[in-house]
Design an enzyme around this catalytic site. Structure first.
Site, PDB file in Angstrom:
ATOM      1  N   HIS A 211      73.144  -8.173 114.400  1.00 40.14           N
ATOM      2  CA  HIS A 211      71.718  -7.937 114.131  1.00 40.14           C
ATOM      3  C   HIS A 211      71.353  -7.977 112.654  1.00 40.14           C
ATOM      4  CE1 HIS A 211      73.313  -4.047 113.021  1.00 40.14           C
ATOM      5  NE2 HIS A 211      72.182  -3.799 112.410  1.00 40.14           N
TER       6      HIS A 211
HETATM    7  C1  UD1 Z   1      67.775  -0.997 110.961  1.00 40.90           C
HETATM    8  C2  UD1 Z   1      68.563  -0.549 109.717  1.00 40.90           C
HETATM    9  C3  UD1 Z   1      69.995  -1.067 109.814  1.00 40.90           C
HETATM   10  C4  UD1 Z   1      70.639  -0.674 111.138  1.00 40.90           C
HETATM   11  C5  UD1 Z   1      69.736  -1.163 112.279  1.00 40.90           C
HETATM   12  C6  UD1 Z   1      70.285  -0.788 113.621  1.00 40.90           C
HETATM   13  C7  UD1 Z   1      67.247  -0.368 107.641  1.00 40.90           C
HETATM   14  C8  UD1 Z   1      66.996  -1.002 106.329  1.00 40.90           C
HETATM   15  N1  UD1 Z   1      67.983  -1.091 108.503  1.00 40.90           N
HETATM   16  O1  UD1 Z   1      67.711  -2.417 110.927  1.00 40.90           O
HETATM   17  O2  UD1 Z   1      70.753  -0.514 108.761  1.00 40.90           O
HETATM   18  O3  UD1 Z   1      71.906  -1.271 111.221  1.00 40.90           O
HETATM   19  O4  UD1 Z   1      68.446  -0.561 112.120  1.00 40.90           O
HETATM   20  O5  UD1 Z   1      69.468  -1.258 114.648  1.00 40.90           O
HETATM   21  O6  UD1 Z   1      66.789   0.721 107.871  1.00 40.90           O
HETATM   22  N2  UD1 Z   1      62.214  -3.787 116.581  1.00 40.90           N
HETATM   23  C9  UD1 Z   1      61.828  -3.685 117.887  1.00 40.90           C
HETATM   24  N3  UD1 Z   1      61.912  -2.448 118.474  1.00 40.90           N
HETATM   25  C10 UD1 Z   1      62.357  -1.349 117.823  1.00 40.90           C
HETATM   26  C11 UD1 Z   1      62.740  -1.470 116.489  1.00 40.90           C
HETATM   27  C12 UD1 Z   1      62.679  -2.702 115.870  1.00 40.90           C
HETATM   28  O7  UD1 Z   1      61.433  -4.645 118.520  1.00 40.90           O
HETATM   29  O8  UD1 Z   1      62.402  -0.257 118.414  1.00 40.90           O
HETATM   30  C13 UD1 Z   1      62.154  -5.131 115.946  1.00 40.90           C
HETATM   31  C14 UD1 Z   1      60.924  -5.319 115.093  1.00 40.90           C
HETATM   32  O9  UD1 Z   1      60.485  -6.632 115.270  1.00 40.90           O
HETATM   33  C15 UD1 Z   1      61.438  -5.153 113.687  1.00 40.90           C
HETATM   34  C16 UD1 Z   1      62.896  -5.621 113.792  1.00 40.90           C
HETATM   35  O10 UD1 Z   1      63.301  -5.306 115.139  1.00 40.90           O
HETATM   36  O11 UD1 Z   1      60.696  -5.885 112.763  1.00 40.90           O
HETATM   37  C17 UD1 Z   1      63.796  -4.950 112.822  1.00 40.90           C
HETATM   38  O12 UD1 Z   1      63.706  -3.508 112.899  1.00 40.90           O
HETATM   39  P1  UD1 Z   1      63.935  -2.587 111.584  1.00 40.90           P
HETATM   40  O13 UD1 Z   1      63.949  -1.154 111.953  1.00 40.90           O
HETATM   41  O14 UD1 Z   1      63.006  -3.028 110.522  1.00 40.90           O
HETATM   42  O15 UD1 Z   1      65.367  -3.021 111.089  1.00 40.90           O
HETATM   43  P2  UD1 Z   1      66.708  -3.228 111.872  1.00 40.90           P
HETATM   44  O16 UD1 Z   1      67.061  -4.665 111.757  1.00 40.90           O
HETATM   45  O17 UD1 Z   1      66.676  -2.620 113.238  1.00 40.90           O
END
Ligand code: UD1
Length: 364
Positions: A211
């Site tokens: 991811h």
């Molecule tokens: C975050 C953490 C990362 C961790 C990961 C685990 C930071 C900088 N990064 O990254 O260290 O390894 O979580 O998952 O804090 N989204 C959904 N549903 C959700 C959450 C996110 O669809 O419940 C999608 C959204 O489109 C979002 C993308 O996933 O833009 C990324 O989510 P985000 O929390 O920004 O970062 P992660 O890649 O999950």
């Protein structure tokens, strides 16, 4: 003592579960959970609260997704209001996600002490957002709870007072050992999972998670990784619960997975553990899985150029693969041989949370 325990994203939930549970054994400590809402989908959040027996948070900040600045700012504004109202004595943050940084900065500016659990880890790679989160959080924390010796050395090198650094072991391993011992108690859809694992047989499939933005946000890198995975899948079928970010990018780039890679929605903690503990190998770019596989002696290939968790490579089952096709295939072969000489790191014994509260109860 009123303590706020912060969680926002999926890898935080595994860490706060044992910390909260252990807090119940310490009289005089009132521990309140604050969920920032960084992760919000049911399968990225509530599933973990249910699986890990975490009570409903006292506060939910509902920050949601956004750019780093937007997400961090939303958490900060909301958390500042809660701090003003409640005036906690201590804020405990875990790991290295945006919620960790946001809440530690707000707390410190409100003159509240900050304890960082999993402090001192360094990848020395500033292109990783988590590295910035780790460095900023450690720059202002009052208590450093560390998981491995390298983290002690990093903190000492950065000038942190040794009396504030506490090598307590790893709360995520507390959670892992607790949940692993209860895995037979039910609560997971073993019938559905058995299609993938039991039918394949123990040790005859691989388990994959992927991811990290550096791996999936760039089409060329993502394609190279998947071409190695497709080749591994020819001999060993792969089970792949897909993170929302990865699904989105795979669709955008038109990435094609081998039909021997089974794509699943994100799994809860127990379902995931049920599958990876019996895998031939875990292929991952997660931070936590590098450590959890080491704790259970399962071979691990880390699809990254570096790791902030060097103990897993030095004495554990982890092999760093890089992100090229050749690197991943080579690391896959090496990981299977490495298992025989792997060991479990010191203090990864399920008692880290207890040690943390002993320190805090003594010093606060
Ligand atoms: C975050 C953490 C990362 C961790 C990961 C685990 C930071 C900088 N990064 O990254 O260290 O390894 O979580 O998952 O804090 N989204 C959904 N549903 C959700 C959450 C996110 O669809 O419940 C999608 C959204 O489109 C979002 C993308 O996933 O833009 C990324 O989510 P985000 O929390 O920004 O970062 P992660 O890649 O999950």
């Amino acid at each position: 003592m009123k303590v706020f325990l912060i969680a926002g994203a999926r890898p935080n939930f595994m860490k706060i579960a044992p910390i909260y549970r252990a807090s119940q054994d310490f009289s005089g400590i009132e521990c309140k959970i604050v969920h920032t809402g960084q992760h919000y989908d049911h399968e990225m959040s509530q599933t973990f609260f249910d699986d890990l027996e975490i009570p409903t948070p006292a506060y939910h900040l509902e920050a949601g997704s956004g750019s780093h600045a937007v997400q961090t700012a939303k958490i900060m504004v909301a958390f500042e209001g809660v701090c003003e109202r409640e005036k906690p004595d201590l804020v405990v943050v875990v790991g290295d996600v945006n919620s960790t940084l946001a809440c530690s900065v707000v707390a410190k500016k409100a003159l509240v002490n900050v304890a960082h659990v999993e402090a001192g880890l360094r990848s020395f790679d500033l292109s990783m957002p988590e590295e910035i989160n780790r460095m900023v959080t450690d720059a202002i924390s009052d208590y450093f709870f560390v998981t491995e010796e390298s983290a002690v050395q990093n903190l000492v090198r950065e000038g942190k007072p040794v009396e504030r650094i506490h090598f307590v072991g790893h709360v995520m391993i507390d959670n892992l050992l607790y949940q692993n011992s209860k895995l037979g108690d039910g609560g997971i859809d073993v019938r559905a999972l058995s299609v993938y694992s039991l039918k394949q047989g123990k040790g005859s499939y691989a388990f994959l998670t992927l991811h990290r933005p550096s791996n999936v946000d760039n089409a060329q890198t993502f394609r190279g990784i998947v071409s190695a995975l497709n080749e591994i899948a020819e001999s060993t079928p792969i089970i792949f619960p897909v993170h929302p970010r990865t699904r989105k990018m795979a669709e955008r780039f038109g990435i094609e997975f081998s039909e021997r890679i089974t794509l699943l929605p994100p799994l809860g903690f127990k379902e995931s553990l049920f599958l990876w503990k019996d895998a031939e190998v875990v292929l991952t770019d997660s931070g936590g899985l590098q450590e959890e596989t080491t704790a259970l002696g399962v071979p691990c290939v880390t699809i990254r150029e570096n790791t902030e968790r060097p103990i897993t490579v030095e004495i554990g089952t982890n092999v760093l693969a890089g992100t090229t096709r050749e690197g991943i295939l080579k690391a896959y072969e090496e990981s299977l041989k490495k298992m025989a000489r792997a060991a479990i790191p010191p203090k990864w014994d399920g008692k880290a949370s207890e040690r943390i509260w002993e320190v805090l109860a003594r010093q606060c």
